[in-house]
Scaffold this active site. Sequence first.
Site, PDB file in Angstrom:
ATOM      1  N   CYS A 119       0.659  -1.382   0.044  1.00  0.00           N
ATOM      2  CA  CYS A 119      -0.086  -0.021   0.107  1.00  0.00           C
ATOM      3  C   CYS A 119       0.847   1.375   0.146  1.00  0.00           C
ATOM      4  O   CYS A 119       1.371   1.588   1.063  1.00  0.00           O
ATOM      5  CB  CYS A 119      -1.057  -0.045   1.184  1.00  0.00           C
ATOM      6  SG  CYS A 119      -1.826   1.369   1.184  1.00  0.00           S
ATOM      7  N   CYS A 124      -0.631   4.203   2.073  1.00  0.00           N
ATOM      8  CA  CYS A 124      -0.288   3.964   3.640  1.00  0.00           C
ATOM      9  C   CYS A 124       0.998   4.334   3.716  1.00  0.00           C
ATOM     10  O   CYS A 124       1.121   4.946   4.772  1.00  0.00           O
ATOM     11  CB  CYS A 124      -0.807   2.569   3.988  1.00  0.00           C
ATOM     12  SG  CYS A 124      -2.170   1.811   3.411  1.00  0.00           S
ATOM     13  N   ASP A 125       1.910   3.697   2.906  1.00  0.00           N
ATOM     14  CA  ASP A 125       3.416   3.487   3.642  1.00  0.00           C
ATOM     15  C   ASP A 125       4.329   4.651   2.892  1.00  0.00           C
ATOM     16  O   ASP A 125       5.558   4.686   3.277  1.00  0.00           O
ATOM     17  CB  ASP A 125       3.940   2.254   3.457  1.00  0.00           C
ATOM     18  CG  ASP A 125       3.094   1.289   4.560  1.00  0.00           C
ATOM     19  OD1 ASP A 125       2.460   1.738   5.369  1.00  0.00           O
ATOM     20  OD2 ASP A 125       3.155   0.069   4.367  1.00  0.00           O
TER      21      ASP A 125
END
Length: 360
Positions: free
Chosen positions: A184, A187-188
């Site tokens: 992701c 997200c990251d």
Amino acid sequence: MEDLECVFRWVIGSSVRLRERNVSEKRKVLEPDAGAIIFLHRSQFVADAFESMEDVIILGTGCAGLTAAIYTGRAQLNPLVLEGTQPGGQLTTTSEVENFPGFPEGIDGFAMMDNLRKQAARFGARYAHAKVDRIEMADGVKRLVCGEQSYEAKVVIVATGARPRLLGIPGEEEMFGGKGVTTCATCDGAFYRDMDVVVVGGGDSACEEALFLTRFCSKVTLIHRRDSLRASQIMAERATTHEKIEMAWNTLPQAVMADEKGFVRGMRVKDAVSGAEREIPCKGAFIAIGHIPNTDFVEGLLERDGDGYIVPETGSQVKTGLEGLFAAGDCVDHVYRQAITAAGMGCQAAIEAERWLAEQ
Ligand code: NAP
């Protein structure tokens, strides 16, 4: 005395734990709650079995499932939430969630799911561990078969999510979720500022992830196993012409390599044409080779698309076309796949469930 067919029932206080299958199998399986033994007329048995049916059972404890639990809990429907093989869902594998509204400093993915779980419990949600094998529908009752056990409900909300497809190469699992392998970028990605990363895949997701990562990373190598992208033309063009993205065509990932601390230091790849191997140095490896929705157990019951996502009824995001059966989150949504969109769908499913029950 035939009509006074009696069965033994074990009860603790007021809790009644008989199930309808006991009726059809005639006294065969009575749950062994300790306590007083009483006699019961068969008609009473049937009535109690009906009363023991759940109003709402929610499958899944990701953002969609737990949001549905909060809403149905607040509606005093006393939902039973069945946790599958990954309690808390995909966010529990993310170190920090920075894009969920309401958390200006971000929040740890595991902590966030724990909060949602507690929030739902506060409104009466109950949890049980069970992996549903199939759903049987009969006379408006939904029976969830989980191995030897079964549950019955008037309403079922399927929120079983999707799992990212992984490569299955050495090092991938060991460094997944916190040591450099992730699925992701949204997200990251921000954790890889000014670093080199690789993205594996050739679809829209891979292009989107690679393009997103160019905001932070110094260089993004897009590794694809063929010599042309599967992605839509516009996405492919954006990716292949971006100055920070380098294409690695005909390239097959072989292993994720670790540094001395166990974090990603590179990806070993093989040229699909020449067979030559090399290592692409990187601090992050983003795997974007598609998702697998967790919907096998509804095969033959609900309409699914070619990739296995549940197809909602036209005009709704969460109605499945079967009465009292709703679906929410990543098992339906193959476009956005965000925590907030899954939570929104869980909310919709809960409100639809509440309305459907009120109509009955
Ligand atoms: P996808 O279109 O199925 O693409 C998966 C990619 O991963 C393919 O290029 C495939 O290679 C590659 N791949 C699969 N297994 C692999 C393996 N074991 N090793 C190496 N490579 C492997 O999946 P997606 O990109 O997640 O997209 C899913 C759907 O969502 C699509 O319909 C897509 O259009 C849509 N989507 C749209 C957007 C957007 O419009 N912005 C964004 C994301 C997703 P091959 O090409 O060789 O098969």
